[in-house]
Design an enzyme around this catalytic site. Sequence first.
Site, PDB file in Angstrom:
ATOM      1  N   HIS A 213     -45.675  11.812  27.336  1.00  0.00           N
ATOM      2  CA  HIS A 213     -44.913  11.971  26.088  1.00  0.00           C
ATOM      3  C   HIS A 213     -44.839  10.631  25.335  1.00  0.00           C
ATOM      4  CE1 HIS A 213     -41.632  14.591  24.035  1.00  0.00           C
ATOM      5  NE2 HIS A 213     -42.168  13.761  23.160  1.00  0.00           N
TER       6      HIS A 213
ATOM      7  N   GLU B 102     -40.417  17.602  31.856  1.00  0.00           N
ATOM      8  CA  GLU B 102     -40.827  16.202  31.752  1.00  0.00           C
ATOM      9  C   GLU B 102     -39.842  15.298  32.489  1.00  0.00           C
ATOM     10  OE1 GLU B 102     -41.357  15.337  27.589  1.00  0.00           O
ATOM     11  OE2 GLU B 102     -43.040  16.701  27.412  1.00  0.00           O
TER      12      GLU B 102
ATOM     13  N   ARG C 120     -45.161  20.107  21.638  1.00  0.00           N
ATOM     14  CA  ARG C 120     -44.211  20.382  22.709  1.00  0.00           C
ATOM     15  C   ARG C 120     -44.865  21.214  23.802  1.00  0.00           C
ATOM     16  NH1 ARG C 120     -41.788  16.912  21.208  1.00  0.00           N
ATOM     17  NH2 ARG C 120     -39.588  16.669  20.659  1.00  0.00           N
TER      18      ARG C 120
HETATM   19  N1  LIG Z   1     -45.232  13.951  21.204  1.00  0.00           N
HETATM   20  C1  LIG Z   1     -44.361  13.310  20.469  1.00  0.00           C
HETATM   21  O1  LIG Z   1     -43.924  12.230  20.823  1.00  0.00           O
HETATM   22  C2  LIG Z   1     -43.932  13.879  19.181  1.00  0.00           C
HETATM   23  C3  LIG Z   1     -43.885  15.227  19.005  1.00  0.00           C
HETATM   24  N2  LIG Z   1     -43.459  15.770  17.839  1.00  0.00           N
HETATM   25  C4  LIG Z   1     -43.443  17.236  17.747  1.00  0.00           C
HETATM   26  O2  LIG Z   1     -44.209  17.617  16.635  1.00  0.00           O
HETATM   27  C5  LIG Z   1     -43.556  18.682  15.991  1.00  0.00           C
HETATM   28  C6  LIG Z   1     -43.989  18.747  14.557  1.00  0.00           C
HETATM   29  O3  LIG Z   1     -43.445  17.654  13.840  1.00  0.00           O
HETATM   30  P1  LIG Z   1     -43.502  17.618  12.261  1.00  0.00           P
HETATM   31  O4  LIG Z   1     -44.904  17.749  11.807  1.00  0.00           O
HETATM   32  O5  LIG Z   1     -42.742  16.431  11.860  1.00  0.00           O
HETATM   33  O6  LIG Z   1     -42.705  18.937  11.917  1.00  0.00           O
HETATM   34  P2  LIG Z   1     -42.700  19.708  10.548  1.00  0.00           P
HETATM   35  O7  LIG Z   1     -41.470  20.507  10.558  1.00  0.00           O
HETATM   36  O8  LIG Z   1     -42.973  18.777   9.425  1.00  0.00           O
HETATM   37  O9  LIG Z   1     -43.959  20.689  10.668  1.00  0.00           O
HETATM   38  C7  LIG Z   1     -44.009  21.811  11.490  1.00  0.00           C
HETATM   39  C8  LIG Z   1     -44.998  22.781  10.884  1.00  0.00           C
HETATM   40  O10 LIG Z   1     -45.162  23.871  11.787  1.00  0.00           O
HETATM   41  C9  LIG Z   1     -45.303  25.036  11.008  1.00  0.00           C
HETATM   42  N3  LIG Z   1     -45.023  26.222  11.811  1.00  0.00           N
HETATM   43  C10 LIG Z   1     -43.841  26.700  12.222  1.00  0.00           C
HETATM   44  N4  LIG Z   1     -44.019  27.835  12.918  1.00  0.00           N
HETATM   45  C11 LIG Z   1     -45.357  28.063  12.948  1.00  0.00           C
HETATM   46  C12 LIG Z   1     -46.164  29.066  13.532  1.00  0.00           C
HETATM   47  N5  LIG Z   1     -45.624  30.072  14.227  1.00  0.00           N
HETATM   48  N6  LIG Z   1     -47.505  28.988  13.370  1.00  0.00           N
HETATM   49  C13 LIG Z   1     -48.048  27.983  12.666  1.00  0.00           C
HETATM   50  N7  LIG Z   1     -47.336  27.007  12.082  1.00  0.00           N
HETATM   51  C14 LIG Z   1     -46.002  27.041  12.233  1.00  0.00           C
HETATM   52  C15 LIG Z   1     -44.318  24.831   9.885  1.00  0.00           C
HETATM   53  O11 LIG Z   1     -44.607  25.654   8.783  1.00  0.00           O
HETATM   54  C16 LIG Z   1     -44.517  23.362   9.562  1.00  0.00           C
HETATM   55  O12 LIG Z   1     -45.489  23.195   8.558  1.00  0.00           O
HETATM   56  C17 LIG Z   1     -42.067  18.357  16.185  1.00  0.00           C
HETATM   57  O13 LIG Z   1     -41.274  19.493  16.083  1.00  0.00           O
HETATM   58  C18 LIG Z   1     -42.044  17.763  17.557  1.00  0.00           C
HETATM   59  O14 LIG Z   1     -41.781  18.787  18.475  1.00  0.00           O
HETATM   60  C19 LIG Z   1     -43.096  14.990  16.777  1.00  0.00           C
HETATM   61  C20 LIG Z   1     -43.117  13.640  16.887  1.00  0.00           C
HETATM   62  C21 LIG Z   1     -43.513  12.960  18.119  1.00  0.00           C
HETATM   63  O1  LIG Z   2     -39.774  12.898  17.947  1.00  0.00           O
HETATM   64  C1  LIG Z   2     -40.188  13.748  18.734  1.00  0.00           C
HETATM   65  O2  LIG Z   2     -40.136  14.976  18.521  1.00  0.00           O
HETATM   66  C2  LIG Z   2     -40.741  13.327  20.007  1.00  0.00           C
HETATM   67  O3  LIG Z   2     -41.241  14.157  20.721  1.00  0.00           O
HETATM   68  C3  LIG Z   2     -40.595  11.921  20.441  1.00  0.00           C
HETATM   69  O4  LIG Z   2     -39.921  11.958  21.655  1.00  0.00           O
HETATM   70  P1  LIG Z   2     -39.306  10.615  22.285  1.00  0.00           P
HETATM   71  O5  LIG Z   2     -38.270  10.115  21.323  1.00  0.00           O
HETATM   72  O6  LIG Z   2     -40.429   9.637  22.432  1.00  0.00           O
HETATM   73  O7  LIG Z   2     -38.689  11.014  23.586  1.00  0.00           O
END
Ligand SMILES: NC(=O)C1=CN([C@@H]2O[C@H](COP(=O)(O)OP(=O)(O)OC[C@H]3O[C@@H](n4cnc5c(N)ncnc54)[C@H](O)[C@@H]3O)[C@@H](O)[C@H]2O)C=CC1
Ligand SMILES: O=C(O)C(=O)COP(=O)(O)O
Length: 600
Positions: free
Chosen positions: A309, A287, A258
């Site tokens: 994104h 965004e 993010r």
């Molecule tokens: N660019 C995109 O299209 C996408 C972005 N994302 C982003 O990726 C993020 C992570 O997704 P997941 O891995 O599924 O989430 P998740 O919840 O499985 O993992 C998040 C990890 O971050 C760790 N964490 C929390 N606070 C922390 C800190 N202060 N320092 C270090 N580690 C910390 C947690 O312990 C956890 O292991 C989502 O929240 C979303 O914002 C996810 C999917 C697509």
């Molecule tokens: O799943 C997430 O956290 C994402 O960032 C994906 O975002 P989007 O659904 O592609 O707008």
Amino acid sequence: MAPSAVSSSSSSSSHPDPLTPPIRILVTEKLSPEGLALLRSTGFQVDTPTSPPLSPADLLKQIPFYHALIVRSETKVTAAVLQAAASSSKLRVVARAGVGVDNIDVDAATRQGVIVVNSPSGNVLAAAEHTIALLMAVARNVGAADRGMKEGRWNRGALVGVEVGRKVLGVVGMGKVGVRVARMAKGLGMKVVVFDPYASAELCREVGVEVRGKLIDMLPEVDFLTVHTPLLASTANLLGEKELRSMKKTARVLNVARGGVYNEEALLKALDEEWIAGAGLDVFTSEPPSAGSVAARLAAHPKVVSTPHLGASTVEAQENVSMDVCTQVVEILRGGLPTAAVNAPLILPEEYRKLQPFVRLIERMGSLYTQHFARGRGGMVGGRRFELVYHGELAGMSKTRPLFAALVKGLVSSISDLGGRDVNIVNATLIAKERGLAIDEKHVRDGGTVPRYAGAVTLRSVGTDESAAQTSEQVIEGYASGNAVYISKLDRFTANFQPEGTLLVLHNYDEPGKIGNVGFILGQHKINITFMQVAGLEGELGPAATSQLVQLEDGPVEAAGGHVAKEALMILGVAGEVTQEVLDELAKSGGILDVSLVRL
Ligand SMILES: NC(=O)C1=CN([C@@H]2O[C@H](COP(=O)(O)OP(=O)(O)OC[C@H]3O[C@@H](n4cnc5c(N)ncnc54)[C@H](O)[C@@H]3O)[C@@H](O)[C@H]2O)C=CC1
Ligand SMILES: O=C(O)C(=O)COP(=O)(O)O
């Protein structure tokens, strides 16, 4: 009236629906057709986005017409949107077709009783792969090379890159995405070090990564850094000036999590002043980045490979998230349970009207149990066996999971923090297990001891422990009348009071002068009595009464007037601060057996 900025379609339903049709679902961003087809096949009216998309002002106007809202990352579901939805009380669920819910005011949704669901893993592989795509693109200047080619340049000398094999990748956040990135990077021959204070050490061992205890200590050793945390108050600006300055000048950073996890101003400065060598950015604080913003300057920076994104934008991921959330929306609108609720409630909107008084009653019975029997009398909640017996109209109900959850919540919430978790319909069974609470539910159609009420509940508890104190049976009975809930039995005493506010429960000998003494002590401490009730032994007027006399050592107690003293409970509603000193004074007052303070 159909909203103006959306197109709509519907088909006839083959399923009975608990809500009054037409059930309307607003989808504000592009969603894969598989999920939409599922919604339509249920007979729901689905309004999909048209171009241009709904403005925030339009969303406020439209939302009161809908039962469900499905979004991705672009729609901001603010407290104002949820407030607008509350005006019609239609909205049941906000579904996020993806992982991150930072664009949804989850607290506001919870307050409105709106369930928020997401797709916790539908797009994580896509996000991990996109991270690797940016890693390679940044290492080999793929963006600049492509741009140059399209502009007719063949500039090999200026586009020399670096290898990633044998280099160190730092991963911040070893969650679902982070773990996949780490595995892929290992496959590329990288050494992976991670920082995540909440990560499982076993998982890290299994993936073959080295764990670092402090972020700042990890930064100087990495050649590439990637963040995979959610955007939270605690992760915003996690990487600022100090952190970026501590990195190698040759280091490159990635963000497919993010915008805002890296402080954008610091990152821009780090690139301009060459504290680091480059960045691959998929996400930004605004965004699309507004013209002239720091985010826009980062996206346009020559040392940055930027994408709009796209982390989750694969055909496969979009099918996954679309099906994940649409399935849950259908389930919720039919009165069922979601599989991935971000804010699972104790009670679903559909069941609300019917079950709400009983959920409140049972939660209060559980809390009364803990505060009166367990805390008040030095007993325990964990390790006991509980029986919830449903009488009257409740006996005929099969979906009693919210009642079970309400009991768990009532039993545990007044004694300890739940490690940041609130009890809800999804986690109640797990929490009960963790606390050693065995709970059985029984449906008794004959009405039991409380046949006169439309719906009544008996909570019975028996210790599973060997000691006598822990094996004795404890009972609370209650019933609901309209929206009001009452306790009709507490231990062996027949009562009739509303379990609300601050209560003092005094177990005493029923003899003259007791009420005056208690009133005097409370008055001295400026505590007002809002109501008072004396609960006698069950069956007091019948033959059972004599067998319930207090036995002290050899025989029944002789009260002051020479008559045999019977036990009673004095239940007082109080307003004012009841300190330990007050409780001690009450406990010492003549004829009082014990006192418990109950806050409901
Ligand atoms: N660019 C995109 O299209 C996408 C972005 N994302 C982003 O990726 C993020 C992570 O997704 P997941 O891995 O599924 O989430 P998740 O919840 O499985 O993992 C998040 C990890 O971050 C760790 N964490 C929390 N606070 C922390 C800190 N202060 N320092 C270090 N580690 C910390 C947690 O312990 C956890 O292991 C989502 O929240 C979303 O914002 C996810 C999917 C697509
Ligand atoms: O799943 C997430 O956290 C994402 O960032 C994906 O975002 P989007 O659904 O592609 O707008």
